[in-house]
Design an enzyme around this catalytic site. Sequence first.
Site, PDB file in Angstrom:
ATOM      1  N   ASP A 178      33.079  34.180  46.577  1.00 60.68           N
ATOM      2  CA  ASP A 178      34.496  33.782  46.562  1.00 60.68           C
ATOM      3  C   ASP A 178      34.564  32.305  46.909  1.00 60.68           C
ATOM      4  OD1 ASP A 178      37.466  33.846  46.909  1.00 60.68           O
ATOM      5  OD2 ASP A 178      37.138  36.002  46.753  1.00 60.68           O
ATOM      6  N   HIS A 238      38.395  32.065  42.116  1.00 62.32           N
ATOM      7  CA  HIS A 238      37.767  32.422  43.397  1.00 62.32           C
ATOM      8  C   HIS A 238      36.286  32.068  43.376  1.00 62.32           C
ATOM      9  CE1 HIS A 238      41.028  34.416  45.600  1.00 62.32           C
ATOM     10  NE2 HIS A 238      41.405  34.969  44.466  1.00 62.32           N
ATOM     11  N   GLU A 302      43.642  36.539  40.164  1.00 67.76           N
ATOM     12  CA  GLU A 302      44.232  35.307  40.703  1.00 67.76           C
ATOM     13  C   GLU A 302      43.556  34.053  40.144  1.00 67.76           C
ATOM     14  OE1 GLU A 302      45.874  36.926  44.973  1.00 67.76           O
ATOM     15  OE2 GLU A 302      43.773  36.340  44.925  1.00 67.76           O
TER      16      GLU A 302
HETATM   17  C1  ACM Z   1      43.004  40.905  45.050  1.00 66.05           C
HETATM   18  O1  ACM Z   1      43.483  41.406  46.076  1.00 66.05           O
HETATM   19  N1  ACM Z   1      43.170  39.613  44.796  1.00 66.05           N
HETATM   20  C2  ACM Z   1      42.237  41.693  44.093  1.00 66.05           C
END
Ligand code: ACM
Length: 506
Positions: A178, A238, A302
């Site tokens: 991440d 991420h 995201e």
């Molecule tokens: C998430 O909670 N962004 C998968």
Amino acid sequence: MKTIIPTPNNVEQTAGSFALVEGLQVYISNDHSELLQFAECLLKVLPKKDADARPKVLSDCEDRVDGIVLRLVDSADADEEAYSLQVTPERILLQAAGQAGLAYGVQSLMQMLSADFDANGAVIREIPCVKIEDAPRFKWRGMMLDVTRHFFHVPVVKKLIDSLHLYKINKLHMHLNDDQGWRLDIKKHPEFTTTAAWRDEDGNRYGGFYTQDEMAELVAYASERYITIIPEIEMPGHCLASLSAHPHLSCSGGPFKIWTGAGICEEVYCVGKEETFELLCDVIDEVVELFPSPYIHIGGDEVPKKRWSECECCQKRKEDEGLANEEELHVYFMNRMANYLKEKSKTPVMWDDVLEGGAPKNTKVMFWRDGTDSNIKALESGLDLIMTPTTHCYFDYKQAETDKMGQIGVVTLESAYAFNPCPDKLLGFEGKVLGGQANVWTETIFTLSELEYMVFPRICAIAESVWTQTARKDWKSFVGRLQGHYTYFDRNGINARPMDGVLVGA
Ligand code: ACM
Ligand code: ZN
């Protein structure tokens, strides 16, 4: 049954009870010597026994009348995870067609045997007679552990796996990279672990990673407990930790510093550069060798589109591929990696955010946002789903408004228990909803003790929600059974959060 979590799906109480006497035997049928490990588990929890008590191997063991009998039965079409458990005054007979089923029967029996005290505090010496026929409602019964925001070493993960198995969870999804760190050794690219695994926290170096040997050890440990480890290699967002080691694979060129805080980073992999795919395919090459799981998670949540909309390379890719917008570029990215996984005979899993650009191909979609309409649209387009809505499954959330531990929202034990992966609105799609899982994001979870506080006892509620048929679930019964499980938490040094309004052990 009074003690078992998740509660079995068919239970018939019968007359009488089985006496738990000293010197009780455990028998296994001799043509299935692999049953030995299960028998040994049971011997450990039986009343005082000889130090050298061993399971007895007998071909006619099902007729024995003085103990516990384990038996694998031949049945080609039986559910591998199903078991039957019959307690009569003469014997306890546990049967299954598959080893997983037998293992789950053993977990149920262990829970019955280790419920040491009845409601009046007396030591239980008898198990009431019962006939249990049990099989899971869902095939995907999972928990996700984020090891990027905070890193958890092999013994911590093993301790967690032991409890997950007790509650018949069969998938451990590990979020391995991440913006805050990269946690898996990639032999072809040592920079992932020399650079991307470590961040600067106010002058202190924080981080860590699993060597491939350590990960193989975890995979094997989990597999012995019928748990598949599903790795998640997050992309195309991420990914700041990876970009800190490969800044040329971003749109802007960097340099980048690995994040210490939380949030959504605007830096993403450049989708216009072939080298991005080359690096990620190198990673996948090693991941598919290391993880026998049929599923590989490739993230996809995201993904801010700002960098792509400003990048010449990305805009050229969009034009060349005839894509209408950056959302479609996102799907293009995910499809390319999904196709690579398909070539390796793996099934990709991705977060539902990708659906904003259209349905991806050849993938399973993990829904974390509880938009029922988009669930239905995805199901109608033929996709299989795994449900993990924030409202019931997010274990980084507080367990009560007043709790100190936890971030953002609140998921009480009761809301975790109310989780239904396939509610009435999705009827007709039962086979396409594979199941559900809890997600443990670790931005605010630093230690094993904090991790356990956030996982237990909510995982018991999720376990029952994915194993037990809705009609068999009952909140009051669950709370009653759960109280007994605090003995297990205490004995194993698990820092479970106490239940609200219940004086545990009182
Ligand atoms: C998430 O909670 N962004 C998968
Ligand atoms: Zn770009």
